[in-house]
Design an enzyme around this catalytic site. Structure first.
Site, mmCIF file in Angstrom:
data_model
loop_
_atom_site.group_PDB
_atom_site.id
_atom_site.type_symbol
_atom_site.label_atom_id
_atom_site.label_comp_id
_atom_site.label_asym_id
_atom_site.label_seq_id
_atom_site.Cartn_x
_atom_site.Cartn_y
_atom_site.Cartn_z
ATOM 1 N N SER A 140 7.589 5.877 2.867
ATOM 2 C CA SER A 140 7.313 5.058 1.690
ATOM 3 C C SER A 140 8.337 5.429 0.638
ATOM 4 O O SER A 140 9.165 6.311 0.842
ATOM 5 C CB SER A 140 5.915 5.345 1.163
ATOM 6 O OG SER A 140 5.899 6.660 0.643
ATOM 7 N N LYS A 141 8.254 4.772 -0.488
ATOM 8 C CA LYS A 141 9.241 5.012 -1.541
ATOM 9 C C LYS A 141 9.230 6.467 -1.988
ATOM 10 O O LYS A 141 10.218 6.982 -2.453
ATOM 11 C CB LYS A 141 8.940 4.095 -2.713
ATOM 12 C CG LYS A 141 8.911 2.673 -2.231
ATOM 13 C CD LYS A 141 9.194 1.670 -3.283
ATOM 14 C CE LYS A 141 9.433 0.349 -2.558
ATOM 15 N NZ LYS A 141 9.498 -0.783 -3.385
ATOM 16 N N ARG A 142 8.098 7.086 -1.817
ATOM 17 C CA ARG A 142 7.937 8.484 -2.166
ATOM 18 C C ARG A 142 8.993 9.372 -1.488
ATOM 19 O O ARG A 142 9.367 10.417 -1.982
ATOM 20 C CB ARG A 142 6.548 8.881 -1.689
ATOM 21 C CG ARG A 142 5.818 9.922 -2.369
ATOM 22 C CD ARG A 142 4.305 9.695 -2.201
ATOM 23 N NE ARG A 142 3.889 9.422 -0.834
ATOM 24 C CZ ARG A 142 3.894 10.317 0.125
ATOM 25 N NH1 ARG A 142 4.298 11.527 -0.099
ATOM 26 N NH2 ARG A 142 3.458 9.990 1.334
#
Ligand code: GLU
Length: 495
Positions: A259-261
């Protein structure tokens, strides 16, 4: 059969590596099978629309060299569409969705639901209180068609839901996972057309895949719960479904879903970090696929010939930055030097004087020779300012530099004497000695022997003084590239 595959991003943000990996699989499969790779923009979620997203996604694909054969193209910020199955942007296909929703309404495979948001909330609250899973209770499914028509005609807002069979099972044939079965009783009468008239993903996706004659749907494993609903929609229309290929998830290094994380929001981030597109393409192709051999590095055209759905894994792939760096270093080392010179130009700081201090080389030859010395160690193009700096910017003499120049257990006085001796020697040796790193090495080793200087007390100080760095290419290479005048000037300056 000519294969037709589509990459169908929703432009709601920047695609992460997992999304682009699906595009890579689509593209490679299309090339392998001589089919078409289509780019369709699924912009029906108007609330989450991000207009720049299509542009950035296209830029990422183009950077990787995977431009669509058909569908959406973005050139200079302008979206164009190419192909006979358009439009390829879902918001431009609204009339089609309305037309096909009507077909299902008329055949009784779908129905209007007039439930208000509050009504649905009450329903869910009651289900929760009773310990039941939340599910639409089909309260409008049996509303007589004449009532439904009258309420719609009176302007009452509604959604259109699919009438899912009340019993039986749906089988999804997936090329990687085989037959996956779902009980109809577990499926909701899901929404096909929302109150704003926009279709849901489920509906638009099926209508488009059918009308665009898509043969293989490659999409993330997270879409497997959608597959039985899709299959039922194909059945409701009496259409033949495409072949399904649910590709494995991509997990981050911490083994959670990408994910963007993870800082992997877009491949353009990797471009800006100095990765090569061929390395990223290779890394993406290997995320969930492998050729079944030990081969680790393939060119784009090899991948195009070798890719196969049979060799896509079931298990999730792990995105590993360490491997990416290793792969990138490999591609950098494998690149012919003249190509590498072109690739690094944009990474060279503007303030560097791009001149050759060595009369034996012109500026281009000098750049190429210095790059040749660091090519082996270069892992990312972003390291260029660091690694190439010593060839264009002479180190400033300083206490810190002097401290580095002196090997352990030696004193500045001893080393300064040796360096002075070396300067006098290098200044008067025949020009042929400066012709190559090898001739310099031979000469300096003899010099050290003759003056009984420990090699470490000569070569380390010279290399450190010339480069100003604790690590660099070997001293003979550095002397050779810098040339006599510049080398001696740098050595004098440190004394
Ligand atoms: N619009 C969907 C997405 O962005 C497409 C999924 C599919 O390929 O069907 O994930």
């Amino acid at each position: 059969m000519t294969t037709r595959v589509r990459f169908a991003p929703s432009p709601t943000g920047d695609p992460h590596l997992g999304n682009i990996r699906t595009a890579v699989f689509d593209y490679l499969f299309a090339r392998k099978t001589g089919g078409a790779f289509i780019l369709r923009v699924e912009d029906t979620d108007q609330a989450r629309l991000n207009p720049e997203s299509v542009q950035r996604m296209y830029e990422a694909l183009a950077w990787l060299g995977i431009e669509p054969d058909e569908g959406v193209h973005v050139k200079d910020g302008v979206i164009t569409q190419v192909g006979n199955y358009g439009p390829y942007v879902q918001s431009e296909r609204m009339a089609l969705y309305a037309q096909y929703a009507q077909v299902l309404l008329d055949s009784g495979m779908a129905y209007r639901c007039f439930a208000t948001a509050e009504e649905l909330q009450e329903m869910r609250d009651a289900q929760q209180a009773a310990g039941l899973p939340p599910k639409y209770d089909r309260r409008y499914r049996d509303l007589p068609r004449s009532d439904s028509d009258a309420r719609a005609a009176a302007g009452e807002p509604f959604v259109i839901r699919q009438a899912i069979p009340l019993q039986g099972t749906v089988i999804v044939h997936d090329l990687i996972r085989g037959e996956v079965s779902f009980a109809c009783a577990d499926l909701d009468d899901h929404v096909l057309i929302k109150k704003d008239g926009f279709p849901t993903y489920q509906f638009a996706n099926v209508v488009d895949d059918h009308l665009m004659e898509i043969t293989h749907v490659l999409r993330g494993y997270e879409y497997i719960p959608s597959a039985p609903k899709n299959v039922l929609l194909y059945q409701a229309f009496g259409w033949t479904p495409p072949l399904w290929v649910h590709v494995p998830w991509v997990l981050g290094g911490d083994k959670t879903k990408l994910s963007k994380r993870h800082g992997a929001e877009t491949v353009l981030v990797y471009r800006d970090q100095g990765y090569l597109p061929e390395a990223i393409l290779n890394a993406l192709a290997y995320m969930g696929w492998n050729p079944g051999t030990e081969e680790e590095f393939m060119s784009k055209s090899e991948l195009e010939q070798r890719f196969s759905i049979e060799r896509i894994n079931k298990a999730p792939a792990v995105f590993d930055v360490a491997r990416l760096e290793y792969v990138n270093g490999w591609y950098i080392r494998a690149m012919p030097l003249p190509d590498l010179v072109e690739r690094v130009r944009s990474w060279i700081p503007a303030e560097w004087p791009m001149q050759s201090p060595n009369p034996a080389m012109d500026a281009e030859q000098y750049l190429s020779a210095s790059l040749g010395l660091i090519q082996e160690r270069l892992k990312r193009l972003s390291e260029i300012p660091d690694l190439l700096r010593m060839f264009f910017v002479a180190p400033e003499p300083s206490e810190a530099l002097r401290a580095m120049v002196v090997p352990k257990k030696e004193t500045w006085e001893t080393i300064a004497t040796i360096v002075q001796l070396a300067i006098d020697h290098l200044d008067q040796v025949a020009d042929q000695v400066w012709e190559s790193a090898a001739t310099l090495e031979e000469n300096l080793r003899a010099f050290a022997l003759e003056h009984e200087i420990k090699p470490g007390n000569l070569f380390w100080p010279l290399r450190a003084a010339l480069s100003g760095a604790a690590a660099s290419s070997g001293v003979f290479d550095v002397l050779w590239v810098l040339g006599k005048t510049e080398s001696i000037a740098r050595l004098r300056r440190i004394l």
